[in-house]
Write a protein that holds these residues in place. Structure first.
Motif, PDB file in Angstrom:
ATOM      1  N   ASP A   1       9.560   1.558  13.714  1.00 52.80           N
ATOM      2  CA  ASP A   1       9.871   1.948  15.097  1.00 52.80           C
ATOM      3  C   ASP A   1       9.551   0.823  16.077  1.00 52.80           C
ATOM      4  O   ASP A   1      10.278   0.597  17.051  1.00 52.80           O
ATOM      5  N   TYR A   2       8.447   0.117  15.834  1.00 52.77           N
ATOM      6  CA  TYR A   2       8.072  -1.007  16.702  1.00 52.77           C
ATOM      7  C   TYR A   2       9.120  -2.115  16.645  1.00 52.77           C
ATOM      8  O   TYR A   2       9.525  -2.662  17.682  1.00 52.77           O
ATOM      9  N   ARG A   3       9.579  -2.433  15.432  1.00 53.60           N
ATOM     10  CA  ARG A   3      10.598  -3.475  15.286  1.00 53.60           C
ATOM     11  C   ARG A   3      11.910  -3.069  15.958  1.00 53.60           C
ATOM     12  O   ARG A   3      12.568  -3.894  16.607  1.00 53.60           O
ATOM     13  N   LEU A   4      12.291  -1.801  15.807  1.00 53.42           N
ATOM     14  CA  LEU A   4      13.523  -1.331  16.426  1.00 53.42           C
ATOM     15  C   LEU A   4      13.421  -1.361  17.951  1.00 53.42           C
ATOM     16  O   LEU A   4      14.367  -1.750  18.642  1.00 53.42           O
ATOM     17  N   ALA A   5      12.251  -0.937  18.480  1.00 55.82           N
ATOM     18  CA  ALA A   5      12.053  -0.953  19.928  1.00 55.82           C
ATOM     19  C   ALA A   5      12.096  -2.374  20.466  1.00 55.82           C
ATOM     20  O   ALA A   5      12.686  -2.640  21.537  1.00 55.82           O
ATOM     21  N   LYS A   6      11.496  -3.307  19.736  1.00 55.55           N
ATOM     22  CA  LYS A   6      11.508  -4.717  20.155  1.00 55.55           C
ATOM     23  C   LYS A   6      12.931  -5.272  20.137  1.00 55.55           C
ATOM     24  O   LYS A   6      13.341  -5.995  21.059  1.00 55.55           O
ATOM     25  N   LYS A   7      13.686  -4.923  19.113  1.00 60.75           N
ATOM     26  CA  LYS A   7      15.084  -5.383  19.015  1.00 60.75           C
ATOM     27  C   LYS A   7      15.921  -4.801  20.153  1.00 60.75           C
ATOM     28  O   LYS A   7      16.754  -5.495  20.738  1.00 60.75           O
TER      29      LYS A   7
END
Length: 254
Positions: free
Chosen positions: A121-127
């Motif tokens: 979720d963190y990676r998706l939010a950052k992307k």
């Protein structure tokens, strides 16, 4: 759950938190309770969407909340594996003893699952943040470009990413629907200038619904107004540059 409940109530020797069947019943109640809680939370958030114009944090993160509650439900189901297998039963007196290592292993597994989901979720939010910043730069460059010079990709970028005056109407699903119609019709900036203000053509030839066509024409009116003001501003700047050049030239000749 009803089957386990009837089994326990008919056999009083199975009742109690220290027995396998008693704990199975408690786990069943917990899973169904989590499912009911999830439904109640989602209904409450949907009701809040209708009442509040300003979006609260729980509205913005509704999908994430649902995803973690669902993940918790799946993890709770996995507890049945050690619950029914990680026990030693003495054949002489029927005494039950736990294999504690299985429960520690299960706890570590839960931590890993939730940690992995949080990382994803963190990676998706950052992307998404990076994509939003990139799209913002693209849209800003697009709005500084004359409308007649837009190609088909520019029109699609405007529909998908630009800030609209009627933002509440242009939901993500609505934007994609309008995008598909404009793509099929091959609408570029020149055609948008020529026919975009004509609702009848947008409905009959592009295939938009009456509601979508009406909203697009209004947005296009605002867009043309900004485009005209930008052109006027550029024209005034050019005139000022020419006048300045003439004044400097006159001074040099003098």
């Amino acid at each position: 759950m009803l089957g386990v409940n009837s089994l326990v109530t008919q056999n009083t020797q199975l009742i109690g938190r220290s027995t396998i069947y008693g704990q199975s019943l408690l786990l069943a109640y917990a899973i169904y309770g989590l499912w009911i809680l999830t439904v109640v939370i989602m209904i409450s958030i949907n009701q809040s969407k209708k009442r509040q114009s300003r979006k609260k944090w729980y509205i913005l993160h509704q999908r994430t909340i649902f995803r973690y509650l669902r993940l918790g439900g799946w993890c709770a189901l996995i507890i049945y594996i050690p619950l029914l297998s990680a026990y030693s039963i003495d054949e002489d007196n029927g005494e039950q003893s736990r294999k504690t290592w299985a429960w520690y292993l299960l706890l570590v597994g839960f931590i890993l699952v939730f940690s992995l989901q949080a990382f994803v979720d963190y990676r998706l939010a950052k992307k998404r943040r990076c994509d939003a910043e990139e799209d913002s730069v693209k849209v800003q460059g697009l709005l500084n470009k004359p409308l007649k010079e837009w190609d088909e990709d520019d029109v699609i970028l405007w529909i998908n990413k630009a800030k609209m005056y009627r933002e509440s109407y242009f939901t993500e699903a609505k934007r994609h629907l309008i995008e598909d119609k404009l793509k099929e019709a091959g609408i570029d900036g020149e055609l948008l200038c020529k026919y975009g203000s004509d609702m009848e053509k947008l409905v009959n030839y592009v295939g938009l619904s009456v509601g979508d066509a009406e909203k697009v024409t209004k947005e296009l009116t605002f867009l043309k107004r900004e485009d005209d003001s930008m052109s006027t501003s550029k024209g005034e700047d050019s005139m000022m540059e020419v006048e300045s050049a003439l004044v400097v030239k006159g001074k040099d000749e003098a």
